[in-house]
Design a protein around this motif. Structure first.
Motif, PDB file in Angstrom:
ATOM      1  N   PHE A 296       6.442 -13.300 -11.461  1.00  0.00           N
ATOM      2  CA  PHE A 296       5.553 -12.144 -11.274  1.00  0.00           C
ATOM      3  C   PHE A 296       5.344 -11.388 -12.578  1.00  0.00           C
ATOM      4  O   PHE A 296       6.294 -11.126 -13.318  1.00  0.00           O
ATOM      5  CB  PHE A 296       6.142 -11.191 -10.229  1.00  0.00           C
ATOM      6  N   MET A 297       4.094 -11.054 -12.842  1.00  0.00           N
ATOM      7  CA  MET A 297       3.725 -10.173 -13.951  1.00  0.00           C
ATOM      8  C   MET A 297       2.906  -9.040 -13.351  1.00  0.00           C
ATOM      9  O   MET A 297       1.915  -9.290 -12.651  1.00  0.00           O
ATOM     10  CB  MET A 297       2.909 -10.928 -15.006  1.00  0.00           C
ATOM     11  N   ILE A 298       3.325  -7.803 -13.610  1.00  0.00           N
ATOM     12  CA  ILE A 298       2.693  -6.643 -12.999  1.00  0.00           C
ATOM     13  C   ILE A 298       2.139  -5.734 -14.093  1.00  0.00           C
ATOM     14  O   ILE A 298       2.863  -5.354 -15.010  1.00  0.00           O
ATOM     15  CB  ILE A 298       3.702  -5.869 -12.130  1.00  0.00           C
ATOM     16  N   GLU A 299       0.860  -5.401 -13.974  1.00  0.00           N
ATOM     17  CA  GLU A 299       0.223  -4.465 -14.903  1.00  0.00           C
ATOM     18  C   GLU A 299      -0.276  -3.271 -14.106  1.00  0.00           C
ATOM     19  O   GLU A 299      -0.964  -3.434 -13.105  1.00  0.00           O
ATOM     20  CB  GLU A 299      -0.954  -5.126 -15.613  1.00  0.00           C
ATOM     21  N   ARG A 300       0.068  -2.087 -14.562  1.00  0.00           N
ATOM     22  CA  ARG A 300      -0.365  -0.862 -13.905  1.00  0.00           C
ATOM     23  C   ARG A 300      -1.595  -0.325 -14.626  1.00  0.00           C
ATOM     24  O   ARG A 300      -1.584  -0.123 -15.827  1.00  0.00           O
ATOM     25  CB  ARG A 300       0.760   0.162 -13.942  1.00  0.00           C
ATOM     26  N   ASN A 301      -2.680  -0.115 -13.882  1.00  0.00           N
ATOM     27  CA  ASN A 301      -3.919   0.455 -14.401  1.00  0.00           C
ATOM     28  C   ASN A 301      -4.251   1.688 -13.571  1.00  0.00           C
ATOM     29  O   ASN A 301      -4.975   1.595 -12.581  1.00  0.00           O
ATOM     30  CB  ASN A 301      -5.074  -0.549 -14.334  1.00  0.00           C
ATOM     31  N   GLY A 302      -3.713   2.845 -13.957  1.00  0.00           N
ATOM     32  CA  GLY A 302      -3.910   4.060 -13.168  1.00  0.00           C
ATOM     33  C   GLY A 302      -3.210   3.914 -11.831  1.00  0.00           C
ATOM     34  O   GLY A 302      -2.008   3.702 -11.774  1.00  0.00           O
ATOM     35  N   GLU A 303      -3.989   4.016 -10.756  1.00  0.00           N
ATOM     36  CA  GLU A 303      -3.420   3.866  -9.415  1.00  0.00           C
ATOM     37  C   GLU A 303      -3.542   2.441  -8.883  1.00  0.00           C
ATOM     38  O   GLU A 303      -3.199   2.180  -7.738  1.00  0.00           O
ATOM     39  CB  GLU A 303      -4.097   4.845  -8.447  1.00  0.00           C
ATOM     40  N   ARG A 304      -4.011   1.521  -9.689  1.00  0.00           N
ATOM     41  CA  ARG A 304      -4.162   0.120  -9.289  1.00  0.00           C
ATOM     42  C   ARG A 304      -3.111  -0.731  -9.978  1.00  0.00           C
ATOM     43  O   ARG A 304      -2.639  -0.407 -11.059  1.00  0.00           O
ATOM     44  CB  ARG A 304      -5.552  -0.406  -9.672  1.00  0.00           C
ATOM     45  N   LEU A 305      -2.767  -1.820  -9.329  1.00  0.00           N
ATOM     46  CA  LEU A 305      -1.864  -2.812  -9.912  1.00  0.00           C
ATOM     47  C   LEU A 305      -2.579  -4.146  -9.988  1.00  0.00           C
ATOM     48  O   LEU A 305      -3.270  -4.547  -9.044  1.00  0.00           O
ATOM     49  CB  LEU A 305      -0.607  -2.989  -9.061  1.00  0.00           C
TER      50      LEU A 305
ATOM     51  N   VAL B 224       6.142   6.240  -8.839  1.00  0.00           N
ATOM     52  CA  VAL B 224       7.366   5.426  -8.845  1.00  0.00           C
ATOM     53  C   VAL B 224       7.571   4.845 -10.234  1.00  0.00           C
ATOM     54  O   VAL B 224       6.612   4.636 -10.979  1.00  0.00           O
ATOM     55  CB  VAL B 224       7.325   4.302  -7.787  1.00  0.00           C
ATOM     56  N   SER B 225       8.797   4.591 -10.549  1.00  0.00           N
ATOM     57  CA  SER B 225       9.127   4.065 -11.869  1.00  0.00           C
ATOM     58  C   SER B 225       8.677   2.612 -12.012  1.00  0.00           C
ATOM     59  O   SER B 225       8.494   1.898 -11.019  1.00  0.00           O
ATOM     60  CB  SER B 225      10.635   4.162 -12.108  1.00  0.00           C
ATOM     61  N   SER B 226       8.535   2.183 -13.248  1.00  0.00           N
ATOM     62  CA  SER B 226       8.185   0.786 -13.517  1.00  0.00           C
ATOM     63  C   SER B 226       9.268  -0.148 -13.012  1.00  0.00           C
ATOM     64  O   SER B 226       8.981  -1.247 -12.546  1.00  0.00           O
ATOM     65  CB  SER B 226       7.971   0.573 -15.017  1.00  0.00           C
ATOM     66  N   GLU B 227      10.517   0.293 -13.090  1.00  0.00           N
ATOM     67  CA  GLU B 227      11.632  -0.528 -12.602  1.00  0.00           C
ATOM     68  C   GLU B 227      11.521  -0.765 -11.107  1.00  0.00           C
ATOM     69  O   GLU B 227      11.752  -1.872 -10.618  1.00  0.00           O
ATOM     70  CB  GLU B 227      12.978   0.128 -12.937  1.00  0.00           C
TER      71      GLU B 227
ATOM     72  N   GLU C 151       8.758  -3.258 -10.472  1.00  0.00           N
ATOM     73  CA  GLU C 151       9.195  -4.612 -10.840  1.00  0.00           C
ATOM     74  C   GLU C 151      10.084  -5.233  -9.760  1.00  0.00           C
ATOM     75  O   GLU C 151      10.110  -6.455  -9.605  1.00  0.00           O
ATOM     76  CB  GLU C 151       9.944  -4.594 -12.175  1.00  0.00           C
ATOM     77  N   GLU C 152      10.809  -4.417  -9.011  1.00  0.00           N
ATOM     78  CA  GLU C 152      11.681  -4.920  -7.947  1.00  0.00           C
ATOM     79  C   GLU C 152      10.943  -5.059  -6.613  1.00  0.00           C
ATOM     80  O   GLU C 152      11.085  -6.064  -5.924  1.00  0.00           O
ATOM     81  CB  GLU C 152      12.883  -3.977  -7.755  1.00  0.00           C
ATOM     82  N   GLU C 153      10.178  -4.042  -6.257  1.00  0.00           N
ATOM     83  CA  GLU C 153       9.580  -3.989  -4.924  1.00  0.00           C
ATOM     84  C   GLU C 153       8.323  -4.836  -4.766  1.00  0.00           C
ATOM     85  O   GLU C 153       8.135  -5.462  -3.728  1.00  0.00           O
ATOM     86  CB  GLU C 153       9.274  -2.533  -4.534  1.00  0.00           C
ATOM     87  N   VAL C 154       7.464  -4.850  -5.756  1.00  0.00           N
ATOM     88  CA  VAL C 154       6.202  -5.583  -5.622  1.00  0.00           C
ATOM     89  C   VAL C 154       6.436  -7.073  -5.361  1.00  0.00           C
ATOM     90  O   VAL C 154       5.859  -7.626  -4.417  1.00  0.00           O
ATOM     91  CB  VAL C 154       5.278  -5.330  -6.838  1.00  0.00           C
ATOM     92  N   PRO C 155       7.283  -7.763  -6.136  1.00  0.00           N
ATOM     93  CA  PRO C 155       7.533  -9.172  -5.808  1.00  0.00           C
ATOM     94  C   PRO C 155       8.121  -9.366  -4.408  1.00  0.00           C
ATOM     95  O   PRO C 155       7.715 -10.283  -3.687  1.00  0.00           O
ATOM     96  CB  PRO C 155       8.532  -9.616  -6.884  1.00  0.00           C
ATOM     97  N   ARG C 156       9.023  -8.503  -4.009  1.00  0.00           N
ATOM     98  CA  ARG C 156       9.626  -8.621  -2.671  1.00  0.00           C
ATOM     99  C   ARG C 156       8.568  -8.450  -1.590  1.00  0.00           C
ATOM    100  O   ARG C 156       8.497  -9.245  -0.634  1.00  0.00           O
ATOM    101  CB  ARG C 156      10.734  -7.584  -2.489  1.00  0.00           C
TER     102      ARG C 156
ATOM    103  N   GLU D 160       0.817  -1.206   0.000  1.00  0.00           N
ATOM    104  CA  GLU D 160       0.000   0.000   0.000  1.00  0.00           C
ATOM    105  C   GLU D 160       0.862   1.272   0.000  1.00  0.00           C
ATOM    106  O   GLU D 160       0.460   2.305  -0.513  1.00  0.00           O
ATOM    107  CB  GLU D 160      -0.913  -0.021   1.222  1.00  0.00           C
ATOM    108  N   ASP D 161       2.061   1.181   0.562  1.00  0.00           N
ATOM    109  CA  ASP D 161       2.941   2.342   0.658  1.00  0.00           C
ATOM    110  C   ASP D 161       3.454   2.824  -0.694  1.00  0.00           C
ATOM    111  O   ASP D 161       3.832   3.988  -0.829  1.00  0.00           O
ATOM    112  CB  ASP D 161       4.132   2.043   1.572  1.00  0.00           C
ATOM    113  N   ILE D 162       3.471   1.944  -1.703  1.00  0.00           N
ATOM    114  CA  ILE D 162       3.966   2.369  -3.017  1.00  0.00           C
ATOM    115  C   ILE D 162       2.874   2.497  -4.069  1.00  0.00           C
ATOM    116  O   ILE D 162       3.098   3.073  -5.119  1.00  0.00           O
ATOM    117  CB  ILE D 162       5.092   1.443  -3.542  1.00  0.00           C
TER     118      ILE D 162
END
Length: 139
Positions: free
Chosen positions: A109-118, A80-83, A86-91, A73-75
């Motif tokens: 992990f596959m991450i898709e950004r949709n506005g403020e949602r992931l 924040v950058s996509s990079e 890609e590093e923080e969400v899996p961790r 929730e903090d990020i």
């Protein structure tokens, strides 16, 4: 005289301990309506645990210990950058779920950004050898 019904003198000194993982039986949570309904077990209960652990902010609710919850929730919603995502969400997700005795690891992990949602999709390997593929969480 011991208070335990086990006679410690009769225990085999060479015996090894075997970890016993308890049942996954729990109440079904309808996250949309915020209601409980029925009992679930097995993979369905593990999937519910994963979703709930990721959706619950860590260290914000006194009912949970410090191991439970996620800091994702903090990020979310931050610039924040996509990079970094890609590093923080899996961790963060791994930290939220891998302390559970039923879960061995999380990967792919596959991450898709949709506005403020992931939308995060990943694979979970269980300690019983099973694999849950396509686990998907929207945060």
């Amino acid at each position: 005289m011991t208070l335990s019904p086990v006679n410690l003198e009769q225990l085999d000194e060479n015996a090894t301990e075997t970890a016993v993982i308890g049942t996954s039986k729990t109440y079904r949570i309808d996250f949309e309506r915020g209601e409980l309904g029925g009992i679930i077990n097995g993979n369905e209960a593990i999937l519910q645990f994963i979703k709930k652990a990721i959706m619950t902010a860590r260290s914000r609710f006194l009912i949970y210990n410090d191991d439970y919850g996620c800091e994702i929730e903090d990020i979310i919603g931050q610039n924040v950058s996509s990079e970094l995502l890609e590093e923080e969400v899996p961790r963060l997700i791994k930290e939220a779920i891998e302390y559970d005795d039923r879960i061995e690891s999380a990967s792919n992990f596959m991450i898709e950004r949709n506005g403020e949602r992931l939308q995060v999709t990943f694979t979970v390997t269980l300690t019983n050898g099973n694999t849950l593929q396509g686990v998907s969480v929207s945060v």
